[in-house]
Design a protein around this motif. Sequence first.
Motif, mmCIF file in Angstrom:
data_model
loop_
_atom_site.group_PDB
_atom_site.id
_atom_site.type_symbol
_atom_site.label_atom_id
_atom_site.label_comp_id
_atom_site.label_asym_id
_atom_site.label_seq_id
_atom_site.Cartn_x
_atom_site.Cartn_y
_atom_site.Cartn_z
ATOM 1 N N LEU A 8 19.616 34.107 40.065
ATOM 2 C CA LEU A 8 18.604 34.561 41.015
ATOM 3 C C LEU A 8 17.750 33.396 41.491
ATOM 4 N N SER A 9 17.378 32.513 40.567
ATOM 5 C CA SER A 9 16.522 31.385 40.896
ATOM 6 C C SER A 9 17.258 30.337 41.732
ATOM 7 N N GLU A 10 18.483 30.007 41.353
ATOM 8 C CA GLU A 10 19.189 28.899 41.988
ATOM 9 C C GLU A 10 20.017 29.302 43.207
ATOM 10 N N PHE A 11 20.417 30.595 43.283
ATOM 11 C CA PHE A 11 21.255 31.027 44.398
ATOM 12 C C PHE A 11 20.658 32.185 45.193
ATOM 13 N N GLY A 12 19.494 32.667 44.793
ATOM 14 C CA GLY A 12 18.783 33.675 45.574
ATOM 15 C C GLY A 12 19.579 34.942 45.807
ATOM 16 N N ILE A 13 19.601 35.392 47.057
ATOM 17 C CA ILE A 13 20.296 36.625 47.419
ATOM 18 C C ILE A 13 21.784 36.529 47.106
ATOM 19 N N ILE A 14 22.372 35.357 47.294
ATOM 20 C CA ILE A 14 23.794 35.160 46.999
ATOM 21 C C ILE A 14 24.063 35.417 45.513
ATOM 22 N N GLY A 15 23.220 34.872 44.652
ATOM 23 C CA GLY A 15 23.360 35.099 43.220
ATOM 24 C C GLY A 15 23.205 36.558 42.858
ATOM 25 N N LEU A 16 22.289 37.251 43.544
ATOM 26 C CA LEU A 16 22.092 38.678 43.300
ATOM 27 C C LEU A 16 23.328 39.481 43.690
ATOM 28 N N LEU A 17 23.917 39.151 44.843
ATOM 29 C CA LEU A 17 25.115 39.853 45.303
ATOM 30 C C LEU A 17 26.307 39.589 44.380
ATOM 31 N N VAL A 18 26.441 38.348 43.913
ATOM 32 C CA VAL A 18 27.521 38.022 42.976
ATOM 33 C C VAL A 18 27.372 38.832 41.689
ATOM 34 N N THR A 19 26.142 38.951 41.205
ATOM 35 C CA THR A 19 25.886 39.724 39.992
ATOM 36 C C THR A 19 26.269 41.184 40.186
ATOM 37 N N ILE A 20 25.888 41.758 41.315
ATOM 38 C CA ILE A 20 26.219 43.164 41.605
ATOM 39 C C ILE A 20 27.728 43.351 41.683
ATOM 40 N N PHE A 21 28.438 42.397 42.308
ATOM 41 C CA PHE A 21 29.887 42.499 42.431
ATOM 42 C C PHE A 21 30.567 42.422 41.067
ATOM 43 N N VAL A 22 30.105 41.514 40.212
ATOM 44 C CA VAL A 22 30.692 41.381 38.874
ATOM 45 C C VAL A 22 30.463 42.654 38.064
ATOM 46 N N ILE A 23 29.267 43.223 38.166
ATOM 47 C CA ILE A 23 28.987 44.476 37.453
ATOM 48 C C ILE A 23 29.882 45.593 37.976
ATOM 49 N N TYR A 24 30.159 45.594 39.278
ATOM 50 C CA TYR A 24 31.077 46.579 39.860
ATOM 51 C C TYR A 24 32.475 46.438 39.249
ATOM 52 N N LEU A 25 32.969 45.195 39.115
ATOM 53 C CA LEU A 25 34.288 44.975 38.518
ATOM 54 C C LEU A 25 34.318 45.431 37.066
ATOM 55 N N ILE A 26 33.236 45.153 36.341
ATOM 56 C CA ILE A 26 33.168 45.583 34.942
ATOM 57 C C ILE A 26 33.205 47.108 34.860
ATOM 58 N N THR A 27 32.425 47.761 35.724
ATOM 59 C CA THR A 27 32.416 49.224 35.760
ATOM 60 C C THR A 27 33.802 49.771 36.060
ATOM 61 N N LYS A 28 34.496 49.122 36.986
ATOM 62 C CA LYS A 28 35.846 49.545 37.361
ATOM 63 C C LYS A 28 36.826 49.422 36.199
ATOM 64 N N SER A 29 36.678 48.366 35.401
ATOM 65 C CA SER A 29 37.599 48.156 34.280
ATOM 66 C C SER A 29 37.489 49.261 33.236
ATOM 67 N N PHE A 30 36.295 49.850 33.103
ATOM 68 C CA PHE A 30 36.106 50.895 32.101
ATOM 69 C C PHE A 30 36.698 52.237 32.530
ATOM 70 N N LYS A 31 37.209 52.320 33.746
ATOM 71 C CA LYS A 31 37.854 53.542 34.211
ATOM 72 C C LYS A 31 39.327 53.595 33.821
ATOM 73 N N ASP A 32 39.860 52.487 33.331
ATOM 74 C CA ASP A 32 41.268 52.414 32.926
ATOM 75 C C ASP A 32 41.333 52.118 31.430
#
Length: 317
Positions: free
Chosen positions: A239-263
């Motif tokens: 968040l500090s070093e990449f701002g909005i980009i870092g926030l979006l990357v974090t949200i995307f990674v959490i989405y992938l993690i959530t997706k993995s738990f469906k299988d």
Amino acid sequence: MLSQIFGIAISCTYFYNVLKLFTKEEVYDIYTKYSLFTAIIGFPAFFLGINLNVNPDPRFSSFLTEPAHYALLVLPACYYFFKRKQYTSFFTIFLSLILTESSIAYIGCALIFILPNINLKRIKYAVGVIPFVIAVFYWVYSNNEKVKMRFDDTYNSLKVLDTGKFDETTNISTYALLSNFYIAKENFIEHPLGSGIGSHYYMYHDRYKKLMRTPNYLYRLELDDINSKDAASLFVRLLSEFGIIGLLVTIFVIYLITKSFKDKSLIVEQSIGVYILLKLFRDGHYFPPELFFFLIIFYFSYSKSLLFKNEENLSHI
């Protein structure tokens, strides 16, 4: 900046080339066995009071530098053994995690039981498990002074995210996390697209630290800038070093993690997901020894890449 780029490049290149020599199952089997070995040799040292590293901390950490890092390293193996129903290995590592008395270990243990059950099909089971986890946490909170102190201090100190003024009684762990969060918040407001890789440390010391009120005892211990190099949390650092980009990357990674738990077949990916979530919460180093080992397995499993020796052995979504 250069040190971060070189560190990431070297660590990433090393693991990319090593993992090409194995199937995912082979390399993860080696990792889980070494995690179990690390836990086993830690027990006699812990109960006999033998220190296996340079850290004087009496809590369980085997030969790793600190209990929190030990917990991060072995928690994926703990989850893996649990889902594979290898209960002897699971309970061995699980007990060692309890003995760390680390908040990150306890959060990880809770995630092991909660994350696989957060879905509509198993909502009744999840509702049943969550109260049990809360009850266990409350028991630990009530009977472990270290955990109670850290939780209470963190809860009572949340107001400093707005003011930056810490009480004199704030404990070190709470100060490490919240002071860096405060710096990241101020940096995000001024630089919404980030201030660049490796810049959090600079912003901490040269721009925003003067706005904070640090407990005097931390100056005496020379710990007034504790964890300023890694922001105490990967999410805070992104968040500090990449701002909005870092926030979006974090949200995307959490989405992938959530997706993995469906299988249900994606046990390896799920176990790595537990690690990533804990890493986002605590420890902001970009290239500790294990990070790219986990990230490369996680990424290439999703992308159906030919990275591993036998593609047919990959679990795909």
